[in-house]
Design an enzyme around this catalytic site. Structure first.
Site, PDB file in Angstrom:
ATOM      1  N   ARG A   1      38.558  61.888 -57.083  1.00 27.37           N
ATOM      2  CA  ARG A   1      38.334  60.592 -56.429  1.00 27.37           C
ATOM      3  C   ARG A   1      39.325  60.378 -55.284  1.00 27.37           C
ATOM      4  NH1 ARG A   1      38.607  57.437 -61.831  1.00 27.37           N
ATOM      5  NH2 ARG A   1      39.266  59.511 -62.497  1.00 27.37           N
TER       6      ARG A   1
ATOM      7  N   TRP B   1      35.275  73.888 -68.403  1.00 28.75           N
ATOM      8  CA  TRP B   1      34.402  75.027 -68.085  1.00 28.75           C
ATOM      9  C   TRP B   1      33.033  74.546 -67.618  1.00 28.75           C
ATOM     10  CZ3 TRP B   1      36.565  79.621 -67.630  1.00 28.75           C
ATOM     11  CH2 TRP B   1      37.708  79.914 -68.370  1.00 28.75           C
TER      12      TRP B   1
ATOM     13  N   LEU C   1      64.623  70.943 -69.738  1.00 28.14           N
ATOM     14  CA  LEU C   1      63.299  70.356 -69.978  1.00 28.14           C
ATOM     15  C   LEU C   1      62.318  71.409 -70.498  1.00 28.14           C
ATOM     16  CD1 LEU C   1      61.261  67.901 -69.367  1.00 28.14           C
ATOM     17  CD2 LEU C   1      60.752  69.153 -67.259  1.00 28.14           C
TER      18      LEU C   1
ATOM     19  N   ARG D   1      32.513  72.518 -65.306  1.00 25.07           N
ATOM     20  CA  ARG D   1      32.557  72.222 -63.860  1.00 25.07           C
ATOM     21  C   ARG D   1      31.960  73.392 -63.062  1.00 25.07           C
ATOM     22  NH1 ARG D   1      37.520  68.268 -62.414  1.00 25.07           N
ATOM     23  NH2 ARG D   1      37.291  67.000 -64.254  1.00 25.07           N
TER      24      ARG D   1
ATOM     25  N   ASP E   1      44.667  62.600 -64.059  1.00 22.75           N
ATOM     26  CA  ASP E   1      43.265  62.346 -63.705  1.00 22.75           C
ATOM     27  C   ASP E   1      43.157  61.695 -62.322  1.00 22.75           C
ATOM     28  OD1 ASP E   1      40.554  62.266 -64.021  1.00 22.75           O
ATOM     29  OD2 ASP E   1      40.527  60.603 -65.434  1.00 22.75           O
TER      30      ASP E   1
ATOM     31  N   HIS F   1      43.013  68.498 -55.858  1.00 23.29           N
ATOM     32  CA  HIS F   1      43.721  69.324 -56.847  1.00 23.29           C
ATOM     33  C   HIS F   1      44.998  69.910 -56.233  1.00 23.29           C
ATOM     34  CE1 HIS F   1      40.514  68.759 -59.609  1.00 23.29           C
ATOM     35  NE2 HIS F   1      39.651  69.585 -59.039  1.00 23.29           N
TER      36      HIS F   1
END
Ligand code: FPP
Length: 248
Positions: free
Chosen positions: A22, A67, A129, A69, A18, A35
């Site tokens: 910002r 969705w 992983l 957004r 998150d 992003h």
């Protein structure tokens, strides 16, 4: 913090990434810039998780609520996932990473669905992983789909309603076969789960860190692993003898 200093490394780390918006806003940049930088943080943390011996890393990349957004931002996030897979799949495969996708994949456009299927197929036999990408994922949606599958079995006479167990529910979730997360980390200072792994997080340690996701790097990841190592988990049982007598 060095790898050698870390003990009690969690088997499964899940992250709510998150704060991209910002982070960008504070730099006078569009959200898309945040992003994009978030993808670089993904690369860093995937490498760090492998190095430290985490076995499963789940990343919340796109929620079923995202969705809501603006269309341009949705397309941007889809584009970044495609970019990440196209650019990094070969390297992830070479590093023995096994990719799994959770979420409602069949409501996705065919180009992104095909890329996700290709990533899973290419890496399915890798023993390193396990990178679980939560895409078009929402825990309530996942639970509803699991309940639908159970209801179909009951309707067909394959299952008695009274025979439904928690284990049976776990097996119908997208995460079937993946152990529950030991720790869920959320960046950016927000302190909520936002419909992420609600069933699987019953006994997860929750960790909220102040950094925005693009600023969450190797050092912050190792710091979180170290903090996890100091937590005492009881799974509903009594306090272990070493610290018996303490309340909580
Ligand atoms: C939250 O920041 C972040 C997201 C909704 C998307 C996370 C996606 C990526 C990091 C890129 C693609 C993922 C992979 C696995 C390659 P926000 O936009 O909610 O930030 P804000 O709360 O500051 O507005």
């Amino acid at each position: 913090m060095t790898i050698a200093e870390l003990s009690n490394v969690p088997k499964h780390v899940a992250i709510i990434m998150d704060g991209n918006g910002r982070w960008a806003n504070e730099r006078g940049q569009p959200r898309s810039f945040g992003h994009k930088q978030g993808v670089e943080a993904v690369r860093t943390v995937v490498r760090a998780a492998g190095e430290v011996g985490v076995k499963y890393l789940t990343l919340f990349a796109f929620s079923s609520e995202n969705w809501r957004r603006p269309e341009a931002e949705i397309q941007d996030l889809f584009g970044l996932l495609k970019f990440f897979i196209r650019r990094d799949l070969a390297e992830l495969h070479a590093s023995n990473v096994c990719i799994k996708v959770i979420g409602d994949r069949y409501r996705l456009a065919s180009d992104i669905l095909n890329l996700l299927l290709e990533a899973e197929e290419t890496t399915r036999n890798n023993g390193g992983l396990v990178l679980v990408i939560a895409f078009n994922y929402g825990a309530r949606d996942e639970l509803a789909r699991a309940v639908q599958a159970i209801a179909r079995d009951v309707e067909a006479g394959r299952l008695e309603p009274g025979a439904v167990t928690p284990e049976m529910i776990s097996q119908r979730l997208d995460t079937a076969g993946i152990p529950d997360p030991d720790v869920i980390i959320r960046t950016s200072g927000e302190e909520r789960l936002s419909n992420f792994l609600l069933w699987q997080s019953a006994y997860s340690e929750l960790m909220f860190v102040p950094e925005y996701w693009p600023d969450f790097g190797r050092e912050q990841f190792f710091e979180a692993i170290a903090r996890y190592g100091n937590r005492v988990r009881r799974f509903g049982a009594v306090t272990p003898p070493a610290v018996a007598g303490s309340q909580a």
